[in-house]
Design a protein around this motif. Structure first.
Motif, PDB file in Angstrom:
ATOM      1  N   ASP A 225       5.969 -35.315  76.400  1.00  0.00           N
ATOM      2  CA  ASP A 225       4.625 -35.269  75.843  1.00  0.00           C
ATOM      3  C   ASP A 225       4.714 -35.300  74.318  1.00  0.00           C
ATOM      4  O   ASP A 225       5.784 -35.026  73.744  1.00  0.00           O
ATOM      5  N   PRO A 226       3.606 -35.614  73.646  1.00  0.00           N
ATOM      6  CA  PRO A 226       3.632 -35.600  72.179  1.00  0.00           C
ATOM      7  C   PRO A 226       3.968 -34.213  71.646  1.00  0.00           C
ATOM      8  O   PRO A 226       3.631 -33.194  72.251  1.00  0.00           O
ATOM      9  N   THR A 227       4.652 -34.186  70.534  1.00  0.00           N
ATOM     10  CA  THR A 227       4.893 -32.936  69.829  1.00  0.00           C
ATOM     11  C   THR A 227       3.984 -32.881  68.612  1.00  0.00           C
ATOM     12  O   THR A 227       3.629 -33.916  68.037  1.00  0.00           O
ATOM     13  N   TYR A 228       3.606 -31.668  68.213  1.00  0.00           N
ATOM     14  CA  TYR A 228       2.601 -31.514  67.171  1.00  0.00           C
ATOM     15  C   TYR A 228       3.055 -30.538  66.094  1.00  0.00           C
ATOM     16  O   TYR A 228       3.863 -29.633  66.342  1.00  0.00           O
ATOM     17  N   ILE A 229       2.502 -30.742  64.902  1.00  0.00           N
ATOM     18  CA  ILE A 229       2.679 -29.813  63.796  1.00  0.00           C
ATOM     19  C   ILE A 229       1.312 -29.238  63.436  1.00  0.00           C
ATOM     20  O   ILE A 229       0.283 -29.893  63.594  1.00  0.00           O
ATOM     21  N   ASP A 230       1.310 -28.003  62.968  1.00  0.00           N
ATOM     22  CA  ASP A 230       0.075 -27.290  62.642  1.00  0.00           C
ATOM     23  C   ASP A 230      -0.201 -27.431  61.151  1.00  0.00           C
ATOM     24  O   ASP A 230       0.495 -26.842  60.322  1.00  0.00           O
ATOM     25  N   LEU A 231      -1.221 -28.223  60.803  1.00  0.00           N
ATOM     26  CA  LEU A 231      -1.531 -28.458  59.397  1.00  0.00           C
ATOM     27  C   LEU A 231      -2.545 -27.474  58.825  1.00  0.00           C
ATOM     28  O   LEU A 231      -2.709 -27.398  57.611  1.00  0.00           O
ATOM     29  N   MET A 232      -3.253 -26.757  59.670  1.00  0.00           N
ATOM     30  CA  MET A 232      -4.275 -25.840  59.171  1.00  0.00           C
ATOM     31  C   MET A 232      -4.220 -24.526  59.943  1.00  0.00           C
ATOM     32  O   MET A 232      -5.115 -24.208  60.714  1.00  0.00           O
ATOM     33  N   PRO A 233      -3.156 -23.749  59.741  1.00  0.00           N
ATOM     34  CA  PRO A 233      -3.057 -22.467  60.446  1.00  0.00           C
ATOM     35  C   PRO A 233      -4.108 -21.481  59.954  1.00  0.00           C
ATOM     36  O   PRO A 233      -4.578 -21.560  58.814  1.00  0.00           O
ATOM     37  N   ARG A 234      -4.487 -20.559  60.802  1.00  0.00           N
ATOM     38  CA  ARG A 234      -5.455 -19.535  60.410  1.00  0.00           C
ATOM     39  C   ARG A 234      -4.939 -18.690  59.240  1.00  0.00           C
ATOM     40  O   ARG A 234      -5.716 -18.114  58.487  1.00  0.00           O
ATOM     41  N   ALA A 235      -3.625 -18.643  59.092  1.00  0.00           N
ATOM     42  CA  ALA A 235      -3.048 -17.846  58.008  1.00  0.00           C
ATOM     43  C   ALA A 235      -3.371 -18.429  56.631  1.00  0.00           C
ATOM     44  O   ALA A 235      -3.268 -17.737  55.616  1.00  0.00           O
ATOM     45  N   TYR A 236      -3.755 -19.726  56.608  1.00  0.00           N
ATOM     46  CA  TYR A 236      -4.132 -20.339  55.327  1.00  0.00           C
ATOM     47  C   TYR A 236      -5.582 -19.960  55.051  1.00  0.00           C
ATOM     48  O   TYR A 236      -6.515 -20.616  55.483  1.00  0.00           O
ATOM     49  N   ALA A 237      -5.760 -18.865  54.308  1.00  0.00           N
ATOM     50  CA  ALA A 237      -7.069 -18.229  54.197  1.00  0.00           C
ATOM     51  C   ALA A 237      -8.143 -19.159  53.651  1.00  0.00           C
ATOM     52  O   ALA A 237      -9.269 -19.201  54.170  1.00  0.00           O
ATOM     53  N   GLU A 238      -7.832 -19.928  52.607  1.00  0.00           N
ATOM     54  CA  GLU A 238      -8.863 -20.767  51.992  1.00  0.00           C
ATOM     55  C   GLU A 238      -9.354 -21.830  52.959  1.00  0.00           C
ATOM     56  O   GLU A 238     -10.558 -22.037  53.124  1.00  0.00           O
ATOM     57  N   GLY A 239      -8.433 -22.514  53.617  1.00  0.00           N
ATOM     58  CA  GLY A 239      -8.833 -23.523  54.582  1.00  0.00           C
ATOM     59  C   GLY A 239      -9.473 -22.927  55.812  1.00  0.00           C
ATOM     60  O   GLY A 239     -10.443 -23.470  56.357  1.00  0.00           O
ATOM     61  N   ALA A 240      -8.946 -21.786  56.252  1.00  0.00           N
ATOM     62  CA  ALA A 240      -9.492 -21.133  57.444  1.00  0.00           C
ATOM     63  C   ALA A 240     -10.935 -20.720  57.229  1.00  0.00           C
ATOM     64  O   ALA A 240     -11.737 -20.728  58.173  1.00  0.00           O
ATOM     65  N   ALA A 241     -11.296 -20.354  56.001  1.00  0.00           N
ATOM     66  CA  ALA A 241     -12.667 -19.940  55.708  1.00  0.00           C
ATOM     67  C   ALA A 241     -13.656 -21.067  55.965  1.00  0.00           C
ATOM     68  O   ALA A 241     -14.841 -20.812  56.226  1.00  0.00           O
ATOM     69  N   TYR A 242     -13.173 -22.297  55.936  1.00  0.00           N
ATOM     70  CA  TYR A 242     -14.036 -23.438  56.275  1.00  0.00           C
ATOM     71  C   TYR A 242     -13.864 -23.835  57.739  1.00  0.00           C
ATOM     72  O   TYR A 242     -14.823 -23.852  58.507  1.00  0.00           O
ATOM     73  N   TYR A 243     -12.651 -24.114  58.155  1.00  0.00           N
ATOM     74  CA  TYR A 243     -12.423 -24.730  59.460  1.00  0.00           C
ATOM     75  C   TYR A 243     -12.644 -23.798  60.645  1.00  0.00           C
ATOM     76  O   TYR A 243     -12.953 -24.269  61.741  1.00  0.00           O
ATOM     77  N   TYR A 244     -12.476 -22.506  60.457  1.00  0.00           N
ATOM     78  CA  TYR A 244     -12.634 -21.582  61.584  1.00  0.00           C
ATOM     79  C   TYR A 244     -13.945 -20.787  61.507  1.00  0.00           C
ATOM     80  O   TYR A 244     -14.137 -19.846  62.256  1.00  0.00           O
ATOM     81  N   ASN A 245     -14.825 -21.209  60.622  1.00  0.00           N
ATOM     82  CA  ASN A 245     -16.123 -20.562  60.451  1.00  0.00           C
ATOM     83  C   ASN A 245     -17.191 -21.418  61.120  1.00  0.00           C
ATOM     84  O   ASN A 245     -17.436 -22.551  60.691  1.00  0.00           O
ATOM     85  N   GLU A 246     -17.817 -20.909  62.166  1.00  0.00           N
ATOM     86  CA  GLU A 246     -18.802 -21.693  62.912  1.00  0.00           C
ATOM     87  C   GLU A 246     -20.008 -22.071  62.067  1.00  0.00           C
ATOM     88  O   GLU A 246     -20.714 -23.029  62.388  1.00  0.00           O
ATOM     89  N   GLU A 247     -20.279 -21.320  61.004  1.00  0.00           N
ATOM     90  CA  GLU A 247     -21.405 -21.640  60.134  1.00  0.00           C
ATOM     91  C   GLU A 247     -21.045 -22.697  59.095  1.00  0.00           C
ATOM     92  O   GLU A 247     -21.923 -23.165  58.378  1.00  0.00           O
ATOM     93  N   ARG A 248     -19.770 -23.060  59.053  1.00  0.00           N
ATOM     94  CA  ARG A 248     -19.331 -24.064  58.087  1.00  0.00           C
ATOM     95  C   ARG A 248     -18.676 -25.248  58.799  1.00  0.00           C
ATOM     96  O   ARG A 248     -19.356 -26.156  59.247  1.00  0.00           O
ATOM     97  N   GLY A 249     -17.380 -25.244  58.957  1.00  0.00           N
ATOM     98  CA  GLY A 249     -16.700 -26.445  59.424  1.00  0.00           C
ATOM     99  C   GLY A 249     -16.194 -26.447  60.843  1.00  0.00           C
ATOM    100  O   GLY A 249     -15.715 -27.481  61.327  1.00  0.00           O
ATOM    101  N   TYR A 250     -16.274 -25.339  61.550  1.00  0.00           N
ATOM    102  CA  TYR A 250     -15.722 -25.324  62.906  1.00  0.00           C
ATOM    103  C   TYR A 250     -16.530 -26.222  63.836  1.00  0.00           C
ATOM    104  O   TYR A 250     -17.765 -26.142  63.894  1.00  0.00           O
ATOM    105  N   ARG A 251     -15.834 -27.090  64.556  1.00  0.00           N
ATOM    106  CA  ARG A 251     -16.433 -27.921  65.596  1.00  0.00           C
ATOM    107  C   ARG A 251     -15.504 -27.895  66.804  1.00  0.00           C
ATOM    108  O   ARG A 251     -14.281 -27.915  66.656  1.00  0.00           O
ATOM    109  N   GLU A 252     -16.079 -27.877  67.999  1.00  0.00           N
ATOM    110  CA  GLU A 252     -15.267 -27.751  69.213  1.00  0.00           C
ATOM    111  C   GLU A 252     -14.286 -28.903  69.379  1.00  0.00           C
ATOM    112  O   GLU A 252     -13.218 -28.726  69.975  1.00  0.00           O
TER     113      GLU A 252
END
Length: 338
Positions: A225-252
């Motif tokens: 199967d394909p192997t993957y790398i994690d480019l936006m971990p939750r530990a990256y606080a600045e990016g996580a504040a956008y991508y994991y915030n449902e009121e901002r950038g999170y999309r299913e």
């Protein structure tokens, strides 16, 4: 006119008729400031959706088009300005977003706002992402991105109401590099804007070339199967504040992973070098506190075409995706540029 997923066209004259029928056949769903009509089966594909912003009059229409090189079907959203008239000619802008992004994220915010200013705009999921076709999922390669952008330009040119000599491209973050890369190869893109362009793909490499090649070969041989790398971990606080915030950038349908062998295409992808080949007028906007600012400055320094550069005070990189007053301040430069 607007081409739907079914290949049919919605002219302004029939648009009102269709909406009336939709009201009778399916009804309206009211959500916030939007009226949503789900198309009846005898009028268009069941998946087709027309969304009208009741505050601005901007219409959003689900569309699809093919990548001209691969034949993959790409899912998009076409934004039409208030008072849209198919007999007029409009400047149009292809708007693309960050690495790994889907069309409903930052790019749709800019596309909506540009449509409010009279432009026809198009966002879409790149090949291998979101609702677009392509296997393996999450393949992040610059040449594929450029091909998708050129295919989006061709799609816009299929409409009589789009002025072929007034098609521009706006790219955010990763697409801030992909868009000028595409424009160098496609002279139909008459002007380019990069918002907080990311130029550091080669610095994000996480594994050896040998391992990435082995992963690709095993997948292509059907052995793994394909192997993957994690480019936006939750530990990256600045990016996580956008991508994991449902009121901002999170999309299913967004995913924070890229196929591991995407890295093979990043090794020799150096925007600060190829930008000297760009002939179209170029606008670069970055944030005062953006981690990507130095790359944006280098892009500007190495650009030889007509160019403009602006720094949005107090803004960080991810602030420029969706936060006010930063988006409005950026648009104060983008609208007159286009």
């Amino acid at each position: 006119m607007v081409k739907t997923n079914s290949g049919k066209y919605l002219t302004r004259r029939y648009f009102g008729i269709m909406l009336a029928l939709l009201f009778l056949l399916t009804g309206w769903v009211i959500s916030g400031n939007y009226c949503v009509a789900l198309a009846a089966e005898n009028l268009a594909e069941p998946e087709t959706e027309i969304v009208i912003d009741t505050d601005t009059g901007v219409s959003r229409v689900t569309v699809s088009f093919e990548n001209e090189d691969s034949g993959l079907n790409l899912a998009g959203i076409l934004f039409l300005p208030d008072g849209f008239d198919e007999n007029s000619h409009y400047a149009a802008i292809v708007v693309t977003g960050p690495m790994l992004s889907v069309k409903e994220q930052a790019q749709s915010i800019y596309a909506q706002r540009l449509a409010e200013n009279g432009f026809v705009t198009l966002v879409f999921d790149y090949s291998y992402f979101g609702e677009s076709e392509g296997e393996p999922r999450q393949l992040e390669e610059p040449d594929i991105k450029a091909s998708d952008i050129s295919s989006a330009v061709s799609y816009l040119q299929s409409f009589d109401y789009v002025d072929d000599e007034a098609i521009g491209g706006l790219g955010i973050c990763g697409s801030g590099s992909y868009m000028p890369y595409a424009a160098i190869q496609d002279e139909r893109i008459k002007a380019v804007t990069s918002v907080v362009p990311a130029t550091t793909m080669s610095s994000m490499i996480m594994m050896s070339t040998e391992q990435a090649e082995a992963d690709m070969e095993a997948y292509e041989a059907g052995e793994a199967d394909p192997t993957y790398i994690d480019l936006m971990p939750r530990a990256y606080a600045e990016g996580a504040a956008y991508y994991y915030n449902e009121e901002r950038g999170y999309r299913e349908n967004w995913d924070n992973h890229a196929v591991s062998w995407s890295e093979l295409s990043w090794v020799d992808f150096h925007p600060e070098e190829f930008i000297s080949e760009l002939e179209a007028p170029y606008l670069i906007i970055t944030g005062e506190n953006a981690w990507s600012r130095s790359g944006a400055e280098q892009l500007y320094e190495n650009t030889v075409s007509e160019k403009e550069f602006y720094v949005i005070e107090d803004a960080g990189h991810f602030d420029m995706y969706d936060l006010e007053p930063y988006v409005t301040q950026a648009l104060d430069y983008i609208v007159p540029f286009f």
